[in-house]
Design a protein around this motif. Structure first.
Motif, PDB file in Angstrom:
ATOM      1  N   SER A  63       7.975  -3.230   5.389  1.00  0.00           N
ATOM      2  CA  SER A  63       7.804  -2.646   4.058  1.00  0.00           C
ATOM      3  C   SER A  63       7.709  -1.123   4.135  1.00  0.00           C
ATOM      4  O   SER A  63       8.096  -0.422   3.208  1.00  0.00           O
ATOM      5  CB  SER A  63       6.548  -3.215   3.388  1.00  0.00           C
ATOM      6  OG  SER A  63       5.385  -2.871   4.128  1.00  0.00           O
ATOM      7  N   ASN A  64       7.201  -0.604   5.255  1.00  0.00           N
ATOM      8  CA  ASN A  64       7.053   0.840   5.452  1.00  0.00           C
ATOM      9  C   ASN A  64       8.195   1.327   6.348  1.00  0.00           C
ATOM     10  O   ASN A  64       8.272   0.962   7.523  1.00  0.00           O
ATOM     11  CB  ASN A  64       5.700   1.134   6.094  1.00  0.00           C
ATOM     12  CG  ASN A  64       5.435   2.620   6.266  1.00  0.00           C
ATOM     13  OD1 ASN A  64       6.298   3.459   5.999  1.00  0.00           O
ATOM     14  ND2 ASN A  64       4.242   2.952   6.711  1.00  0.00           N
ATOM     15  N   HIS A 104       3.735  -6.218   6.005  1.00  0.00           N
ATOM     16  CA  HIS A 104       2.990  -5.083   5.470  1.00  0.00           C
ATOM     17  C   HIS A 104       2.013  -4.464   6.467  1.00  0.00           C
ATOM     18  O   HIS A 104       1.116  -3.724   6.067  1.00  0.00           O
ATOM     19  CB  HIS A 104       2.217  -5.509   4.214  1.00  0.00           C
ATOM     20  CG  HIS A 104       3.091  -5.701   3.008  1.00  0.00           C
ATOM     21  ND1 HIS A 104       3.771  -6.874   2.794  1.00  0.00           N
ATOM     22  CD2 HIS A 104       3.416  -4.874   1.992  1.00  0.00           C
ATOM     23  CE1 HIS A 104       4.468  -6.765   1.670  1.00  0.00           C
ATOM     24  NE2 HIS A 104       4.280  -5.568   1.168  1.00  0.00           N
ATOM     25  N   THR A 106       0.257  -1.929   8.376  1.00  0.00           N
ATOM     26  CA  THR A 106       0.284  -0.477   8.176  1.00  0.00           C
ATOM     27  C   THR A 106       0.550   0.281   9.462  1.00  0.00           C
ATOM     28  O   THR A 106       0.725   1.500   9.434  1.00  0.00           O
ATOM     29  CB  THR A 106      -1.034   0.019   7.549  1.00  0.00           C
ATOM     30  OG1 THR A 106      -2.122  -0.281   8.436  1.00  0.00           O
ATOM     31  CG2 THR A 106      -1.279  -0.628   6.199  1.00  0.00           C
ATOM     32  N   CYS A 161      -2.345  -6.109  -4.170  1.00  0.00           N
ATOM     33  CA  CYS A 161      -0.895  -5.981  -4.002  1.00  0.00           C
ATOM     34  C   CYS A 161      -0.248  -7.363  -3.981  1.00  0.00           C
ATOM     35  O   CYS A 161      -0.519  -8.164  -3.081  1.00  0.00           O
ATOM     36  CB  CYS A 161      -0.575  -5.223  -2.719  1.00  0.00           C
ATOM     37  SG  CYS A 161       1.181  -4.917  -2.464  1.00  0.00           S
ATOM     38  N   VAL A 164       1.824  -8.876  -0.756  1.00  0.00           N
ATOM     39  CA  VAL A 164       1.148  -9.109   0.528  1.00  0.00           C
ATOM     40  C   VAL A 164       0.918 -10.609   0.687  1.00  0.00           C
ATOM     41  O   VAL A 164       0.595 -11.305  -0.279  1.00  0.00           O
ATOM     42  CB  VAL A 164      -0.185  -8.340   0.588  1.00  0.00           C
ATOM     43  CG1 VAL A 164      -1.036  -8.789   1.765  1.00  0.00           C
ATOM     44  CG2 VAL A 164       0.080  -6.841   0.665  1.00  0.00           C
TER      45      VAL A 164
END
Length: 488
Positions: A63-64, A104, A106, A161, A164
């Motif tokens: 996602s990032n 997701h 991080t 969110c 997620v």
């Protein structure tokens, strides 16, 4: 009736034939031989994605977009046996495995350069009201989880969110608007169903494999096995009151001082959950809180009366509804933060737990610094603890963060290496200002690759026991990544 092969089986046969054809043509050999890949594809209900496939770049992407990894094999699993087939192939061909539910992470740990076991299609929610239990598959995202619970009167805390997924979230603890009332999501877990590296499926609960049960509630995903199902204890929650308040910049420090004194570890009723946001709205800094009250509007208004009494306070959201409906409403109201993010943008996140009181002048320094953000996408927000979160005994699970005021989270966004250097330098400056008031721990669901001592930050004194559980259930260190639990 006449026998007829399903369209899915026809498509699978075509994929298998294609892989056999590559073997016959002596195409450049991947890490796993073509015939072995064909055999694996044929045994799956799900499907394999390889670097040569047209959708590979979409399928490999986290996602990032800050994280770019190139798996040799991605496998979309749709049933438990698919997972077992993947584990067997990974053992045989010595593949490095990453487990992905929603992608997701991080810190980008949902993908790697070996095999990605993708659980996003292993979905499902089954309510059992007579026992007040709900059984959920790991690839279930919160839009589906909340939707299945909506208008039933039953509840499990979820994150804000919607895309997620359960699998990663619950293993890192799991914070949401109702956590002060009911606890971190992992506190409501009755049992896990887990596939170990050996291919054995076990149940982890207070009575079966209790050490694994302890470890998986906060020990984070990708450390002990592949989560196949979670059983939660449901709680009753029919309606919530959604609320939001905004203030002018001149009163932001006063608001934050009051919140820490009366709305975190002590003072506020457990029923009050919220997030305090510093962001940019229409290009200017804004100071806004949004949350839920697990009760009536009148009782909620009483709980936030001191916040509304601060000059310039405006009640921006005032709405009753079910938790799923209000969770969706707060996505967009009073406004979305950050605003106007470009597609494919990259994010860097840092966080830490406030455990010491800040004077108003300390808050003002953080507010003043925030206004110097290199762009208008930056965000800083507080996730308050207290209530049921802090009452849960720290020793009873691997989620140790039970004596904190709030989790401070700062997000920055960037597109180019130059923007990255600028925004991450600004982020580091923000965290340095906050450092004297932080306890040195970090929420493990917001992992940070830049942490020097991640084990102490995420797990503190619980880490030696996590290592012992790792040795017991994954003695070959099959499940590993840059910040995984090390064997003792």
């Amino acid at each position: 009736m006449a026998h007829r092969k399903s369209p899915a089986r026809i498509a699978k046969d075509a994929r298998v034939a294609h892989l056999h054809g590559l073997a016959a043509r002596n195409a450049a050999s991947p890490a796993v031989p073509w015939d072995a890949l064909a055999e694996l594809e044929s045994r799956l209900v799900g499907r394999i994605v390889l670097p040569s496939d047209p959708n590979y770049d979409k399928d490999r992407q986290e996602s990032n977009h800050a994280f770019q990894a190139y798996p040799q094999i991605i496998v979309y699993c749709v049933c438990e046996n698919d997972v077992l087939e993947c584990l067997a192939a990974a053992r045989k061909y010595h593949l490095w495995v990453a487990v992905r539910s929603g992608g997701h992470s991080t810190a980008g740990y949902s993908v790697n350069d070996g095999m990605v076991i993708d659980l996003s299609e292993l979905q499902g929610v089954v309510l059992d009201p007579p026992t007040a239990r709900v059984h959920v598959r790991p690839g279930t995202d919160f839009d589906h989880f909340n939707g299945a619970m909506n208008h039933t009167g039953w509840h499990v805390p979820t994150g804000a969110c919607g895309n997620v997924c359960v699998g990663g979230f619950v293993q890192g603890g799991g914070y949401g608007y109702t956590s002060r009332m009911f606890g971190i999501q992992s506190d409501l877990v009755e049992s896990f169903r887990v596939a170990l590296a050996s291919g054995t499926i076990v149940t982890a609960s207070a009575t079966e494999n209790p050490r694994l049960y302890w470890a998986m509630r906060g020990g984070t995903g990708g450390n002990f096995g592949v989560l196949l199902q979670v059983t939660y204890r449901m709680v009753r929650l029919d309606q919530v009151w959604a609320w939001s308040i905004g203030w002018d910049a001149a009163h932001a420090a006063e608001v934050l001082e009051l919140m820490q004194a009366r709305y975190m570890k002590t003072g506020a009723p457990d029923a009050l959950g919220y997030m305090m946001n510093l962001g940019f709205h229409n290009g200017s800094p804004c100071y806004m809180v949004q949350g839920m009250f697990c009760g009536s509007r009148d009782d909620g208004l009483k709980a936030i009366a001191p916040l509304l009494a601060i000059p310039s306070a405006q009640l921006l959201v005032d709405r009753m509804g079910t938790y799923p409906d209000m969770n969706n409403w707060l996505d967009d109201h009073p406004y979305s933060l950050p605003e106007n993010l470009p597609d494919g943008i990259c994010e860097t996140k840092a966080c830490g737990y406030f455990s010491r009181p800040l004077a108003r002048a300390d808050w003002q320094r953080l507010i003043d610094y925030f206004s110097t953000s290199p762009n208008t996408w930056s965000m800083a927000y507080l996730e308050p603890y207290g209530g049921a979160i802090n009452r849960y005994p720290a020793k009873d699970s691997a989620f140790i963060h039970r004596d904190a005021d709030a989790d401070l989270v700062v997000d920055v966004f960037w597109r180019t290496p130059e923007e990255r250097a600028q925004t991450e330098a600004w982020l580091d400056g923000f965290m340095q200002l906050a450092q004297p008031f932080l306890n040195g721990h970090v929420y493990q669901n917001y992992p940070d690759r830049r942490l020097q001592d991640f084990a102490q930050a995420y797990w503190g004194d619980a880490y030696p026991e996590l290592q012992a559980v790792k040795a017991l259930y994954d003695p070959t260190n099959f499940f590993r990544f840059e910040q995984s639990i090390r064997l003792p």
